[in-house]
Enzyme design. Structure first.
Site, mmCIF file in Angstrom:
data_model
loop_
_atom_site.group_PDB
_atom_site.id
_atom_site.type_symbol
_atom_site.label_atom_id
_atom_site.label_comp_id
_atom_site.label_asym_id
_atom_site.label_seq_id
_atom_site.Cartn_x
_atom_site.Cartn_y
_atom_site.Cartn_z
ATOM 1 N N GLU A 35 0.818 -1.205 0.000
ATOM 2 C CA GLU A 35 0.000 0.000 0.000
ATOM 3 C C GLU A 35 0.859 1.266 0.000
ATOM 4 O O GLU A 35 0.545 2.240 -0.684
ATOM 5 C CB GLU A 35 -0.946 0.018 1.203
ATOM 6 C CG GLU A 35 -2.114 -0.946 1.090
ATOM 7 C CD GLU A 35 -3.012 -0.636 -0.099
ATOM 8 O OE1 GLU A 35 -3.149 0.546 -0.445
ATOM 9 O OE2 GLU A 35 -3.560 -1.579 -0.689
ATOM 10 N N CYS A 190 -12.447 0.694 -15.635
ATOM 11 C CA CYS A 190 -12.880 2.086 -15.471
ATOM 12 C C CYS A 190 -11.651 3.000 -15.459
ATOM 13 O O CYS A 190 -11.403 3.729 -14.509
ATOM 14 C CB CYS A 190 -13.694 2.242 -14.185
ATOM 15 S SG CYS A 190 -14.659 3.762 -14.110
#
Length: 348
Positions: A35, A190
DNA sequence: AACTCGGGGCA
DNA sequence: TGCCCAGAGTT
């Protein structure tokens, strides 16, 4: 299961990314490291760095024992090196305050350096299956399109709205998969440009798709304040009310157009004016600003009255004394044309 | 709540 | 060159 999570997870099971290195094993340390590396950095770039890092420093304790220099060396080339220092400091803090482990408590986790709301949520959801939403660039893109939300996602009101939606869509089960799924959707379907709406499991619910707004959303970041440049424009006028125009060079703005001679400062201006005509001192006219796409130009016009009609230099390809009628036939920058028109009007 | 920081990669 | 990218920290 929320109405969004159901079709999204079904899509994820078939088309999601299940082979990212931090997914096997999906430990808190590995998820945390991934992350941090993925903040502002693409997946393809991160993968090699992640492999190298966990090979060298397989556990949180190893990271805490390492020198900062060693951590920075493993980060070298990844960019945004503050992330590496935060990572190292957070590991030391975990050794001191959290029994050598990454805390499972949201507030304690988010209190560690380099871990904000989204990263804390991602770690807890992916490593421990806890129900916390995330809001990274992918999710922002998916949600602004899905709900047809206008305004830059960096704006506080927009971001607050997106967090609320992110929370509402988050299911109560399969948290790790859902978190990965919504990021995968943003990363593979997307996308910012040319989204593959035909393959999207959310197409029928998507406002942007229905209203043909996928290209307009999310609203791009407003271009930051453009710089202001300054110039003096020499308005040399003779007794017959003609004005000296100069053709601009082939480079830069207004190339090839007829304009006024320019100067950087008063000294430079007077010097140039005296080379061009017999003038005394100048009259300062009202300054104004012309806006370009990439900068603002503050124009300070200086009016010089030629003492005699005599010209120091004859008309040529690049210099010309022009009366108002002639000027209408030449190509002039809009602000220069306006300046000349205003000057003649006020004198008439 | 707005601003700054930050570096690689790509159009 | 400008803009985007699995944001966070600071004022």
């Amino acid at each position: 299961m929320t109405p969004l999570a159901e079709p999204l997870l079904a899509w994820f099971d078939r088309h999601g990314r299940h082979d990212l290195p931090w997914q096997h094993p999906r430990s808190a340390y590995r998820v945390w490291l991934s992350e941090i590396m993925l903040q502002q950095t693409r997946v393809e770039t991160v993968i090699d760095y992640f492999q190298r890092f966990v090979t060298q420093l397989p556990t949180l304790a190893d990271l805490a024992r390492a020198d900062e220099d060693e951590v920075l060396a493993l980060w070298s080339g990844l960019g945004y090196y503050r992330r590496a220092r935060f990572l190292h400091r957070a590991a030391l803090q975990c050794m001191r305050e959290h029994d050598g482990e990454l805390p499972r408590d949201f507030d304690a986790l988010a209190a560690l350096p380099g871990i904000g709301r989204s990263t804390a949520g991602a770690i807890l959801a992916q490593a421990h299956g806890l129900r916390f939403p995330i809001l990274d660039g992918n999710v922002k893109r998916v949600l602004t399109r899905l709900h047809g939300i206008h305004g830059h996602p960096g704006q506080r009101v927009v971001e607050k709205q997106l967090w609320t939606l992110a929370e509402q869509h988050t299911p109560h089960e399969r948290l790790a998969d859902y978190t990965q799924a919504i990021m995968d959707l943003g990363a593979t379907l997307c996308t910012r440009s040319r989204p593959r709406c035909d393959d999207c499991p959310l197409q029928s619910r998507c406002v942007a798709h229905a209203e043909d707004l996928t290209d307009a959303l999310p609203t791009p970041k407003p271009s930051r304040a453009i710089p202001t440049r300054h110039t003096l424009m020499l308005l040399l006028r003779d007794h017959e009310r003609r004005v000296l125009l100069q053709r601009r060079g082939p480079e830069g703005v207004w190339s090839g157009l007829w304009s006024l001679p320019e100067a950087e400062n008063e000294t430079d201006a007077l010097q140039k004016a005296k080379r061009l005509a017999e003038v005394d001192d100048a009259q300062t006219l009202t300054a104004f600003i012309h806006v370009f796409s990439h900068y603002r130009l503050e124009i300070r016009p200086l009016l010089f009255e030629a003492a005699t009609a005599a010209k120091r230099i004859a008309d040529n390809d690049d210099l010309r004394w022009c009366d108002p009628t002639q000027i209408q036939t030449l190509g002039l920058p809009a602000p220069v044309r306006k300046l000349l028109n205003d000057t003649w009007e006020s004198d008439a």
